[in-house]
Design a protein around this motif. Structure first.
Motif, PDB file in Angstrom:
ATOM      1  N   ILE A 294       0.828  -1.206   0.000  1.00  0.00           N
ATOM      2  CA  ILE A 294       0.000   0.000   0.000  1.00  0.00           C
ATOM      3  C   ILE A 294       0.861   1.254   0.000  1.00  0.00           C
ATOM      4  O   ILE A 294       0.555   2.238  -0.684  1.00  0.00           O
ATOM      5  CB  ILE A 294      -0.989   0.002   1.192  1.00  0.00           C
ATOM      6  N   GLU A 295       1.981   1.219   0.735  1.00  0.00           N
ATOM      7  CA  GLU A 295       2.875   2.376   0.760  1.00  0.00           C
ATOM      8  C   GLU A 295       3.531   2.594  -0.604  1.00  0.00           C
ATOM      9  O   GLU A 295       3.664   3.733  -1.061  1.00  0.00           O
ATOM     10  CB  GLU A 295       3.947   2.201   1.834  1.00  0.00           C
ATOM     11  N   ILE A 296       3.919   1.505  -1.237  1.00  0.00           N
ATOM     12  CA  ILE A 296       4.523   1.622  -2.558  1.00  0.00           C
ATOM     13  C   ILE A 296       3.497   2.112  -3.567  1.00  0.00           C
ATOM     14  O   ILE A 296       3.792   2.960  -4.417  1.00  0.00           O
ATOM     15  CB  ILE A 296       5.138   0.277  -2.987  1.00  0.00           C
ATOM     16  N   ASN A 304      -4.905   2.821  -4.235  1.00  0.00           N
ATOM     17  CA  ASN A 304      -4.982   1.634  -3.378  1.00  0.00           C
ATOM     18  C   ASN A 304      -4.117   0.513  -3.949  1.00  0.00           C
ATOM     19  O   ASN A 304      -3.723   0.529  -5.126  1.00  0.00           O
ATOM     20  CB  ASN A 304      -6.434   1.154  -3.207  1.00  0.00           C
ATOM     21  N   ALA A 305      -3.841  -0.472  -3.100  1.00  0.00           N
ATOM     22  CA  ALA A 305      -2.936  -1.557  -3.475  1.00  0.00           C
ATOM     23  C   ALA A 305      -3.536  -2.484  -4.524  1.00  0.00           C
ATOM     24  O   ALA A 305      -2.811  -3.011  -5.378  1.00  0.00           O
ATOM     25  CB  ALA A 305      -2.549  -2.354  -2.236  1.00  0.00           C
ATOM     26  N   SER A 306      -4.843  -2.696  -4.479  1.00  0.00           N
ATOM     27  CA  SER A 306      -5.457  -3.618  -5.434  1.00  0.00           C
ATOM     28  C   SER A 306      -5.380  -3.074  -6.864  1.00  0.00           C
ATOM     29  O   SER A 306      -5.077  -3.817  -7.801  1.00  0.00           O
ATOM     30  CB  SER A 306      -6.905  -3.898  -5.044  1.00  0.00           C
ATOM     31  N   PHE A 308      -3.178  -0.927  -7.951  1.00  0.00           N
ATOM     32  CA  PHE A 308      -1.759  -0.978  -8.280  1.00  0.00           C
ATOM     33  C   PHE A 308      -1.357  -2.379  -8.737  1.00  0.00           C
ATOM     34  O   PHE A 308      -0.675  -2.552  -9.755  1.00  0.00           O
ATOM     35  CB  PHE A 308      -0.944  -0.561  -7.059  1.00  0.00           C
ATOM     36  N   SER A 309      -1.802  -3.421  -8.007  1.00  0.00           N
ATOM     37  CA  SER A 309      -1.430  -4.787  -8.356  1.00  0.00           C
ATOM     38  C   SER A 309      -2.016  -5.210  -9.697  1.00  0.00           C
ATOM     39  O   SER A 309      -1.370  -5.930 -10.468  1.00  0.00           O
ATOM     40  CB  SER A 309      -1.878  -5.759  -7.261  1.00  0.00           C
ATOM     41  N   ARG A 310      -3.245  -4.758 -10.002  1.00  0.00           N
ATOM     42  CA  ARG A 310      -3.849  -5.096 -11.293  1.00  0.00           C
ATOM     43  C   ARG A 310      -3.052  -4.479 -12.444  1.00  0.00           C
ATOM     44  O   ARG A 310      -2.767  -5.142 -13.451  1.00  0.00           O
ATOM     45  CB  ARG A 310      -5.304  -4.619 -11.339  1.00  0.00           C
ATOM     46  N   VAL A 311      -2.688  -3.209 -12.301  1.00  0.00           N
ATOM     47  CA  VAL A 311      -1.910  -2.541 -13.342  1.00  0.00           C
ATOM     48  C   VAL A 311      -0.531  -3.183 -13.466  1.00  0.00           C
ATOM     49  O   VAL A 311      -0.013  -3.379 -14.575  1.00  0.00           O
ATOM     50  CB  VAL A 311      -1.791  -1.033 -13.043  1.00  0.00           C
ATOM     51  N   PHE A 312       0.065  -3.523 -12.330  1.00  0.00           N
ATOM     52  CA  PHE A 312       1.390  -4.153 -12.321  1.00  0.00           C
ATOM     53  C   PHE A 312       1.322  -5.504 -13.046  1.00  0.00           C
ATOM     54  O   PHE A 312       2.198  -5.831 -13.866  1.00  0.00           O
ATOM     55  CB  PHE A 312       1.860  -4.341 -10.876  1.00  0.00           C
TER      56      PHE A 312
END
Length: 333
Positions: A294-296, A304-306, A308-312
């Motif tokens: 979440i910080e990254i 939000n982290a979710s 971010f993870s989808r785009v990643f």
């Protein structure tokens, strides 16, 4: 302490430092402190396994870019008493960073097969003296264009943090000075000396010559000044993102004109390039820190982290947590 891994001039590792006017204090101090901490197996700063001197033709105090001055400890003595002579540069706009006598000394050292290293913009000084021919020079990405402009016939790279061959070395500066010094310590004194120095400096592990510089700007890949300016804006505004329209306005273009420019020159849209820059920064943070996802995510402009993870995952084929695990970073996500 293990025996030396490579022969030295006198049985101890001996290094001479040439400090340019307005030299970078951090690069010099990290290099010399790595030597200091490796030169003894106690906390007494003894010079059992290494020795060093700050060389000068005049003996005057040498001012760094931050204003702190360093006193030379030796004149321009016979260069063959040193295993390496390290030239520490600094501000590029400083005229005549070293005097002619010092340049002649460096040429004499090279003629006598003494290994020369340029740290930070010390590489410019060696190149100006004609001492980097047939050697690939490693510079900071900040100085890449300036080096190419001044020395168009010399090979230069701005991806690795340092490189070292038999007779020349070059280093991007900053914290990579400690990495290069640690490499030299390991080569000449041994791994236990290197480990001792790094532990005291609170460095987990020295980076190698294969490590890339933390930030190589995409702008160096393009010759259009407007495009380069916008990419630099992107790199400088990752957490608090700028709108495409605002960046277009900053270079005197409309949003549509900027989009056409990116498609023509970068074969991509401004939004896609911006996303790439943010994700590359995220990968650096994932690999180099133990920060939670979440910080990254927030640090690279995601809410939000979710998301971010989808785009990643879309970009790299695996989630951020999976990618971090795959490279051996055991930090909890």
């Amino acid at each position: 302490m293990k025996s030396t891994m490579m022969a030295t001039v006198s049985g101890r590792l001996n290094i001479g430092f040439v400090l340019a006017r307005s030299f970078t204090l951090s690069a010099f101090s990290l290099f010399v402190d790595t030597l200091r901490l490796a030169s003894d197996d106690t906390d007494k700063s003894g010079r059992r396994f290494a020795d060093w001197h700050v060389l000068s033709s005049k003996g005057n105090l040498i001012g760094s870019s931050c204003g702190i001055q360093v006193a030379p400890t030796s004149g321009l003595v016979d260069p063959t008493q040193f295993d390496y002579i390290v030239v520490v540069g600094g501000l590029l706009n400083c005229e005549n960073p070293v005097d002619e006598e010092t340049l002649a000394y460096l040429r004499r050292a090279a003629a006598k097969k003494v290994r020369l290293i340029g740290v930070c913009t010390g590489t410019f000084i060696l190149a100006e003296a004609g001492l980097m021919a047939k050697h690939e020079t490693c510079v900071s990405w900040l100085h890449y264009d300036a080096f190419r402009e001044r020395f168009p016939d010399l090979a230069v790279r701005a991806d690795r943090i340092f490189q070292l061959d038999r007779s020349r070395g070059s280093c991007a500066g900053g914290s990579s000075a400690a990495d290069m010094a640690a490499h030299i310590v390991r080569r000449h004194i041994g791994p236990s000396a290197e480990r001792n120095a790094l532990e005291v400096l609170q460095i987990d592990k020295a980076r190698t010559h294969l490590d890339i510089q933390p930030r190589r700007p995409l702008s160096t890949d393009y010759d259009d000044t407007r495009l380069r300016a916008v990419i630099l804006l992107m790199e400088q505004n990752i957490e608090e993102m700028l709108s495409i329209s605002k960046m277009a306005s900053a270079v005197g273009l409309s949003r549509r004109q900027l989009e056409r420019l990116f498609v023509e020159k970068a074969k991509s849209t401004p939004s896609a390039v911006y996303r790439r820059i943010r994700l590359e920064r995220a990968r650096h943070l994932l690999a180099r820190t133990k920060a939670p996802l979440i910080e990254i995510a927030v640090a690279v402009g995601f809410v939000n982290a979710s998301h971010f993870s989808r785009v990643f995952r879309s970009a790299y084929g695996q989630s951020a947590a999976e990618w971090r695990s795959s490279i051996g970073n055991s930090a909890a996500a």
